[in-house]
Motif scaffolding. Structure first.
Motif, PDB file in Angstrom:
ATOM      1  N   VAL A 173      50.997   7.635  37.568  1.00 22.87           N
ATOM      2  CA  VAL A 173      50.268   7.111  36.414  1.00 22.87           C
ATOM      3  C   VAL A 173      49.426   5.942  36.898  1.00 22.87           C
ATOM      4  O   VAL A 173      49.915   5.077  37.627  1.00 22.87           O
ATOM      5  CB  VAL A 173      51.230   6.652  35.299  1.00 22.87           C
ATOM      6  CG1 VAL A 173      50.488   5.958  34.183  1.00 22.87           C
ATOM      7  CG2 VAL A 173      52.027   7.822  34.760  1.00 22.87           C
ATOM      8  N   ASN A 174      48.149   5.936  36.510  1.00 17.75           N
ATOM      9  CA  ASN A 174      47.247   4.838  36.837  1.00 17.75           C
ATOM     10  C   ASN A 174      46.741   4.231  35.540  1.00 17.75           C
ATOM     11  O   ASN A 174      46.176   4.930  34.706  1.00 17.75           O
ATOM     12  CB  ASN A 174      46.071   5.327  37.678  1.00 17.75           C
ATOM     13  CG  ASN A 174      46.522   5.805  39.037  1.00 17.75           C
ATOM     14  OD1 ASN A 174      47.311   5.162  39.693  1.00 17.75           O
ATOM     15  ND2 ASN A 174      46.017   6.942  39.455  1.00 17.75           N
ATOM     16  N   ILE A 175      46.944   2.926  35.385  1.00 14.04           N
ATOM     17  CA  ILE A 175      46.447   2.204  34.219  1.00 14.04           C
ATOM     18  C   ILE A 175      45.346   1.279  34.714  1.00 14.04           C
ATOM     19  O   ILE A 175      45.597   0.370  35.502  1.00 14.04           O
ATOM     20  CB  ILE A 175      47.573   1.404  33.530  1.00 14.04           C
ATOM     21  CG1 ILE A 175      48.703   2.362  33.112  1.00 14.04           C
ATOM     22  CG2 ILE A 175      47.039   0.643  32.334  1.00 14.04           C
ATOM     23  CD1 ILE A 175      49.947   1.665  32.621  1.00 14.04           C
ATOM     24  N   PHE A 176      44.115   1.524  34.257  1.00 18.59           N
ATOM     25  CA  PHE A 176      42.947   0.791  34.735  1.00 18.59           C
ATOM     26  C   PHE A 176      42.729  -0.444  33.876  1.00 18.59           C
ATOM     27  O   PHE A 176      42.746  -0.374  32.650  1.00 18.59           O
ATOM     28  CB  PHE A 176      41.703   1.681  34.687  1.00 18.59           C
ATOM     29  CG  PHE A 176      41.796   2.869  35.592  1.00 18.59           C
ATOM     30  CD1 PHE A 176      41.412   2.764  36.915  1.00 18.59           C
ATOM     31  CD2 PHE A 176      42.283   4.073  35.137  1.00 18.59           C
ATOM     32  CE1 PHE A 176      41.512   3.838  37.763  1.00 18.59           C
ATOM     33  CE2 PHE A 176      42.390   5.160  35.975  1.00 18.59           C
ATOM     34  CZ  PHE A 176      42.005   5.050  37.293  1.00 18.59           C
ATOM     35  N   LYS A 177      42.502  -1.577  34.543  1.00 17.92           N
ATOM     36  CA  LYS A 177      42.223  -2.831  33.855  1.00 17.92           C
ATOM     37  C   LYS A 177      40.753  -3.184  34.033  1.00 17.92           C
ATOM     38  O   LYS A 177      40.079  -2.650  34.917  1.00 17.92           O
ATOM     39  CB  LYS A 177      43.127  -3.928  34.413  1.00 17.92           C
ATOM     40  CG  LYS A 177      44.607  -3.651  34.151  1.00 17.92           C
ATOM     41  CD  LYS A 177      45.539  -4.494  34.963  1.00 17.92           C
ATOM     42  CE  LYS A 177      45.589  -5.918  34.535  1.00 17.92           C
ATOM     43  NZ  LYS A 177      46.548  -6.710  35.301  1.00 17.92           N
ATOM     44  N   ASN A 178      40.246  -4.078  33.204  1.00 15.68           N
ATOM     45  CA  ASN A 178      38.825  -4.427  33.227  1.00 15.68           C
ATOM     46  C   ASN A 178      38.400  -5.199  34.467  1.00 15.68           C
ATOM     47  O   ASN A 178      37.229  -5.188  34.829  1.00 15.68           O
ATOM     48  CB  ASN A 178      38.461  -5.248  31.979  1.00 15.68           C
ATOM     49  CG  ASN A 178      38.508  -4.403  30.731  1.00 15.68           C
ATOM     50  OD1 ASN A 178      38.369  -3.186  30.788  1.00 15.68           O
ATOM     51  ND2 ASN A 178      38.730  -5.049  29.601  1.00 15.68           N
ATOM     52  N   ASP A 179      39.320  -5.866  35.136  1.00 14.18           N
ATOM     53  CA  ASP A 179      38.949  -6.689  36.287  1.00 14.18           C
ATOM     54  C   ASP A 179      38.929  -5.919  37.601  1.00 14.18           C
ATOM     55  O   ASP A 179      38.812  -6.512  38.657  1.00 14.18           O
ATOM     56  CB  ASP A 179      39.886  -7.895  36.400  1.00 14.18           C
ATOM     57  CG  ASP A 179      41.339  -7.487  36.623  1.00 14.18           C
ATOM     58  OD1 ASP A 179      41.652  -6.293  36.497  1.00 14.18           O
ATOM     59  OD2 ASP A 179      42.154  -8.374  36.914  1.00 14.18           O
TER      60      ASP A 179
END
Length: 162
Positions: free
Chosen positions: A66-72
């Protein structure tokens, strides 16, 4: 009044086993504690698991990562996750060992997972890398090195050797 005090002390002695000062909590004559009680950690986990059981979550099998992408530009990368879902309440629980990584570290495997925000980040990163490498590449060309775009000529006939 003195009779009242004596009656009170006698009543305390009768109720608490002869100790007029109150119940005994230690000192001479008390049983020794064999081991110290271990503090139970994870009280929050028990509450959380209780709430999740009430939601009737179902396990989702077959998910490798699972990959959770953040804005930074960072990604929370979870390998071998345990995923539980409750569709009626639109709730998903993802648990497992996680790492915080940069998008650049996971590039070849996650291109199909990227959304428009992440693609913009990658474009800016690619432009930055292109500028850094083109500056270094210009120095090499200016020093007189040729670029190896040409295919070298065959020296031998390989059919005769076979």
């Amino acid at each position: 009044m003195a009779d009242f005090e004596e009656a009170r002390k006698a009543m305390i002695a009768k109720r608490f086993g002869g100790n007029t000062g109150g119940a005994s909590t230690g000192g001479a004559g008390t049983v020794r504690r064999k081991n110290k009680g271990v503090a139970k950690a994870g009280g929050d986990d028990k509450k959380l698991s209780g709430v999740l059981k009430k939601m009737a979550l179902t396990d989702l099998k077959g998910v490798e990562e699972v990959n959770i992408f953040k804005n930074d530009g960072t990604v929370i990368h979870i390998t071998g996750p345990k995923i539980q879902a409750s569709v009626p309440s639109n709730t998903y629980v993802i648990s497992g060992p996680s790492e915080n990584r940069r998008i650049e570290e996971l590039i070849p495997g996650i291109l199909s997972q990227l959304g428009p925000e992440s693609m913009e980040y990658l474009r800016s990163y690619a432009d930055m890398m292109k500028a850094a490498t083109s500056g270094a590449g210009m120095d090499a060309v200016e020093e007189g090195e040729e670029e190896d775009d040409e295919v070298p000529d065959l020296v031998e006939n390989f059919e005769e050797a076979a």
